[in-house]
Design an enzyme around this catalytic site. Structure first.
Site, mmCIF file in Angstrom:
data_model
loop_
_atom_site.group_PDB
_atom_site.id
_atom_site.type_symbol
_atom_site.label_atom_id
_atom_site.label_comp_id
_atom_site.label_asym_id
_atom_site.label_seq_id
_atom_site.Cartn_x
_atom_site.Cartn_y
_atom_site.Cartn_z
ATOM 1 N N TYR A 123 1.988 -25.677 -20.297
ATOM 2 C CA TYR A 123 2.112 -24.309 -20.810
ATOM 3 C C TYR A 123 0.785 -23.606 -21.092
ATOM 4 O O TYR A 123 0.771 -22.474 -21.574
ATOM 5 C CB TYR A 123 3.007 -24.275 -22.066
ATOM 6 C CG TYR A 123 2.588 -25.226 -23.181
ATOM 7 C CD1 TYR A 123 1.611 -24.852 -24.097
ATOM 8 C CD2 TYR A 123 3.167 -26.483 -23.306
ATOM 9 C CE1 TYR A 123 1.228 -25.716 -25.116
ATOM 10 C CE2 TYR A 123 2.799 -27.358 -24.319
ATOM 11 C CZ TYR A 123 1.827 -26.978 -25.217
ATOM 12 O OH TYR A 123 1.446 -27.823 -26.229
ATOM 13 N N ARG A 168 -5.562 -25.448 -31.429
ATOM 14 C CA ARG A 168 -5.160 -26.864 -31.320
ATOM 15 C C ARG A 168 -5.649 -27.368 -29.966
ATOM 16 O O ARG A 168 -5.034 -27.092 -28.931
ATOM 17 C CB ARG A 168 -3.634 -26.963 -31.423
ATOM 18 C CG ARG A 168 -3.124 -28.371 -31.678
ATOM 19 C CD ARG A 168 -1.637 -28.480 -31.354
ATOM 20 N NE ARG A 168 -1.425 -28.454 -29.930
ATOM 21 C CZ ARG A 168 -0.434 -27.817 -29.303
ATOM 22 N NH1 ARG A 168 0.462 -27.138 -29.968
ATOM 23 N NH2 ARG A 168 -0.333 -27.862 -27.988
ATOM 24 N N HIS A 205 0.357 -31.103 -28.897
ATOM 25 C CA HIS A 205 1.077 -30.960 -30.169
ATOM 26 C C HIS A 205 1.259 -32.336 -30.828
ATOM 27 O O HIS A 205 1.058 -32.499 -32.017
ATOM 28 C CB HIS A 205 2.442 -30.311 -29.926
ATOM 29 C CG HIS A 205 3.348 -30.377 -31.103
ATOM 30 N ND1 HIS A 205 3.191 -29.568 -32.199
ATOM 31 C CD2 HIS A 205 4.399 -31.198 -31.388
ATOM 32 C CE1 HIS A 205 4.108 -29.873 -33.103
ATOM 33 N NE2 HIS A 205 4.860 -30.852 -32.635
HETATM 34 C C1 LIG Z 1 12.878 -26.304 -39.232
HETATM 35 C C2 LIG Z 1 12.268 -26.935 -38.007
HETATM 36 N N1 LIG Z 1 12.449 -26.335 -36.811
HETATM 37 C C3 LIG Z 1 11.916 -26.874 -35.692
HETATM 38 C C4 LIG Z 1 11.215 -28.052 -35.761
HETATM 39 C C5 LIG Z 1 10.600 -28.666 -34.503
HETATM 40 N N2 LIG Z 1 9.149 -28.487 -34.549
HETATM 41 C C6 LIG Z 1 8.328 -29.489 -34.899
HETATM 42 S S1 LIG Z 1 6.733 -29.042 -34.914
HETATM 43 C C7 LIG Z 1 7.102 -27.459 -34.440
HETATM 44 C C8 LIG Z 1 6.025 -26.425 -34.245
HETATM 45 C C9 LIG Z 1 5.382 -25.999 -35.509
HETATM 46 O O1 LIG Z 1 4.342 -25.116 -35.214
HETATM 47 P P1 LIG Z 1 3.342 -24.593 -36.313
HETATM 48 O O2 LIG Z 1 4.091 -24.230 -37.545
HETATM 49 O O3 LIG Z 1 2.539 -23.525 -35.678
HETATM 50 O O4 LIG Z 1 2.459 -25.854 -36.669
HETATM 51 P P2 LIG Z 1 1.551 -26.763 -35.713
HETATM 52 O O5 LIG Z 1 2.457 -27.835 -35.162
HETATM 53 O O6 LIG Z 1 0.963 -25.903 -34.644
HETATM 54 O O7 LIG Z 1 0.507 -27.344 -36.598
HETATM 55 C C10 LIG Z 1 8.484 -27.317 -34.270
HETATM 56 C C11 LIG Z 1 9.130 -26.074 -33.836
HETATM 57 C C12 LIG Z 1 11.079 -28.660 -37.035
HETATM 58 N N3 LIG Z 1 10.399 -29.783 -37.189
HETATM 59 N N4 LIG Z 1 11.585 -28.077 -38.134
#
Ligand SMILES: Cc1ncc(C[n+]2csc(CCOP(=O)(O)OP(=O)(O)O)c2C)c(N)n1
Length: 363
Positions: A265, A252, A256
């Site tokens: 980070y 990425r 985010h």
């Molecule tokens: C069940 C849940 N826990 C926490 C969050 C907060 N949150 C939003 S995006 C994210 C990271 C997700 O990472 P990843 O699955 O690697 O996908 P990426 O964003 O890197 O595409 C988190 C923890 C959420 N939306 N839903």
């Protein structure tokens, strides 16, 4: 629009693809990047409330979208605008969602970047991590039970492999041999959590073994490799051989979301290192080696994308917000007394009258 110049091929184009296919993929990746760029700028200008981009992950989207057809289903996260664009969701519909305007399909009730397209088999995006895994598996089980045509592409991040829904979805898919492709976009971060703190395994694709089906890791920055792996997975799903976990290793390269500052980070050097394998450059180099590259693609496709985006922004901004009374429609078939009271109160407020229940809403 660029004219394609096909000179004598140095290397054969693999995977049954043509020169036109490569150009179409490149063009779609350029549009995806320009869309993301515009999304972040609109948020920084205060014109939309939120944006989550996919800078650096374009090949994961276009490679898998190119393998799909109109019978297939797409359950994405918030980070795959390229799938929506490539599978035919109108750009204007997507822009209307970013502005949460009155023409937005969901009337501003979702956050920006949460698209939905019934006709395109593009399921409404959920913010909740992992949701689309089980939704996708359920859809695939339905396809199998009904004997319908089509497979399901369900997208998840490396962080989502730690969600409970990952286990439930993978297990049901394995047991039922549902026609589903888990597109695991391993961009190495879940917001600020690096992969090393997410899992103890070296290769996420290995997790498929525990569920009794194939998992493979692919270079997620090489759109041709992604396409080939997605086609294989689709062929297996269509032949009744069940699911595949497709781990697309990428990075990425942006934040985010518009609420994130990655410099807190990780280092700029790390990002630069990955950008040396920018998916657009990887495809451009492939096209040069096939003898089908034309320098005008770089400028023409960017100009074309920016013109389309500029127009869509202008139109989306010209449309007003949804009116307040849409709060009360499409939720319940019959309005409860409580809702009717609240509607009356807001109507009175809108008309400049005192609220009946000033200071508190009736529960
Ligand atoms: C069940 C849940 N826990 C926490 C969050 C907060 N949150 C939003 S995006 C994210 C990271 C997700 O990472 P990843 O699955 O690697 O996908 P990426 O964003 O890197 O595409 C988190 C923890 C959420 N939306 N839903």
């Amino acid at each position: 629009m660029a004219q394609k110049t096909v000179s004598s091929s140095k290397k054969p184009i693999p995977h049954g693809l043509s020169a036109d296919d490569c150009v179409a993929m490149y063009r779609a990746m350029v549009l995806t990047r320009a869309y993301d760029d515009r999304g972040f700028k609109l948020q920084r200008q205060g014109r939309i409330g939120f944006y989550a981009g996919s800078f650096g992950e374009e090949a994961t989207q276009i490679g898998t979208a190119y393998a799909g057809d109109e019978a297939d289903w797409y359950f994405t996260s918030y980070r795959q605008p390229g799938i929506a664009l490539f599978r035919g969701l109108p750009l204007q519909t997507m822009m209307d969602n970013l502005f949460c305007n009155s023409r937005d399909v969901v009337k501003g009730r979702q956050m920006p970047v949460h698209y939905t397209g019934r006709q395109q088999h593009f399921l409404s995006v959920s913010s909740v991590i992992g949701t689309q895994i089980i939704q996708g598996v359920g859809c695939a089980m339905g396809i199998k039970i009904k004997g319908d045509r089509g497979v399901v592409f369900t997208y998840l991040g490396d962080g989502a492999t730690s969600a409970n829904d990952f286990h439930s979805g993978m297990n049901f898919a394995g047991v039922t041999k549902a026609p589903v492709i888990f597109v695991l976009v391993n961009n190495q971060y879940a917001i600020s959590t690096p992969l090393s703190k997410q899992t103890a395994v070296e290769v996420l694709a290995d997790k498929a073994k525990a569920y009794g089906f194939l998992g493979i890791q692919v270079d997620g920055n090489d759109v041709l490799a992604v396409y080939a792996a997605a086609m294989d997975a689709k062929r297996r799903a269509e032949a009744g051989e069940g699911p595949t976990l497709l781990e697309l290793k990428t990075y990425r390269a942006g934040p985010h979301s518009s609420s994130d500052d990655p410099s807190r980070y990780r280092t700029e050097e790390q990002t630069q290192h990955w950008l040396e394998r920018d998916p657009l450059t990887v495809l451009k180099n492939h096209m040069i080696s096939f003898g089908i590259w034309d320098d005008t693609y770089e400028t023409c496709f960017v100009e074309e994308a920016n013109a389309m985006l500029g127009d869509a922004v202008k139109q989306a901004e010209a449309v007003g917000e949804p009116s307040w009374d849409t709060l009360f429609t499409d939720v319940y078939t019959y309005k409860s007394q409580t809702l009717a009271d609240q509607e009356q109160d807001i109507m009175a407020h809108e008309q400049g009258l005192d609220l009946k229940n000033e200071g508190e809403f009736p529960l």
